[in-house]
Design an enzyme around this catalytic site. Sequence first.
Site, PDB file in Angstrom:
ATOM      1  N   GLY A  90       2.585   6.168   0.263  1.00  0.00           N
ATOM      2  CA  GLY A  90       2.318   5.319  -0.896  1.00  0.00           C
ATOM      3  C   GLY A  90       3.068   5.805  -2.118  1.00  0.00           C
ATOM      4  N   ASP A  94       3.662   2.879 -12.317  1.00  0.00           N
ATOM      5  CA  ASP A  94       2.666   2.509 -13.324  1.00  0.00           C
ATOM      6  C   ASP A  94       3.307   1.973 -14.602  1.00  0.00           C
ATOM      7  OD1 ASP A  94       0.930   3.597 -11.489  1.00  0.00           O
ATOM      8  OD2 ASP A  94       0.205   5.209 -12.782  1.00  0.00           O
ATOM      9  N   PHE A 148      -6.151   0.400 -15.452  1.00  0.00           N
ATOM     10  CA  PHE A 148      -5.191   0.070 -16.503  1.00  0.00           C
ATOM     11  C   PHE A 148      -3.823   0.629 -16.102  1.00  0.00           C
ATOM     12  CE2 PHE A 148      -2.862   0.808 -20.360  1.00  0.00           C
ATOM     13  CZ  PHE A 148      -3.281  -0.149 -21.264  1.00  0.00           C
ATOM     14  N   GLY A 149      -2.804  -0.199 -16.169  1.00  0.00           N
ATOM     15  CA  GLY A 149      -1.442   0.272 -15.868  1.00  0.00           C
ATOM     16  C   GLY A 149      -1.086   0.257 -14.395  1.00  0.00           C
ATOM     17  N   TYR A 153      -0.427  -1.401  -7.990  1.00  0.00           N
ATOM     18  CA  TYR A 153      -1.048  -0.395  -7.112  1.00  0.00           C
ATOM     19  C   TYR A 153      -2.488  -0.806  -6.748  1.00  0.00           C
ATOM     20  CZ  TYR A 153      -2.313   4.460  -5.745  1.00  0.00           C
ATOM     21  OH  TYR A 153      -2.736   5.598  -5.088  1.00  0.00           O
TER      22      TYR A 153
END
Length: 246
Positions: A90, A94, A148-149, A153
């Site tokens: 993975g 971000d 957040f961000g 993902y």
Amino acid sequence: MSKVALVTGAKGGIGSSITQALVDAGFRVVATYYPTGEKAAQEWFAANNYSSESVRLFPLDVTDTNYCQEALATLLQEEGHIDVLVNNAGITKDTTFKRMTAEQWNAVINTNLNSLFNVTQPLFDSMCKKGNARIINITSVNGLKGQFGQANYSAAKAGMIGFTKALAAEGARSGVTVNAVAPGYTGTPMVEAIKPEVLDSIKAEIPMRRLALPQEVAAAVTFLASDAAAYITGETLSVNGGLYMH
Ligand code: CAA
């Protein structure tokens, strides 16, 4: 005859702890790495004193559907069987959603989610025919709670949980269990890349006030891979220090 486990993204971060824990539990581990990382993979193999019986290095780009199909068909012939598959590879890209590019979105969806199709599909039928097999998908606390961000993902990691439940339903009659492990923030290069002030504020929100050790995540994977976990399927096991309780 040893049981064979395949771990994607085995070198680095959580993957290397999973590899070590499975070797310690008596598995032969096929440790996949991104093909351009061969030198680093060989150094990691040597640094851990692995033998070629306990760990087999295997280049695999988990985003390449055709490559995975061909390479994993060959691997299956050579190994004879795969008992445990750990979909661990993975990445993060971000950024706030306003700034997110299609490239950042697609890279994360391809590596973290489409990889589940690419790697699992070529192996699933043989695992069902063999029976008593395990698929363990490494998702994230941020797939459960959103972050957040991390729109890309969190979307991919939440998708992994849906995949886990659907495939659990398909594998159950053959004794193939499919589960997810959802780590919280873990002491790996991925988390160390977060800006220090942001990481400090994240740590302050974790009831245990510390990051997970990669070994603590690996222990959950090893349990789900064991015979003792034969009746657990479709489950998501959180290892997050209390950061998100669901
Ligand atoms: N909730 C609400 N607002 C937030 C926020 C949050 N969680 N985090 C930041 N903000 C706000 C900030 O306060 C700031 O507001 P002001 O402009 O009013 O000051 C604004 O959003 C912008 O924040 P940043 O200064 O951090 O913006 P940036 O563009 O420099 O960075 C970012 C954005 C890269 C997303 C950064 O916030 C970040 O790294 N966040 C952490 C993301 C994260 O947790 N990633 C996990 C990586 S590890 C991993 O993924 C493994 C795993 O599975 C757990």
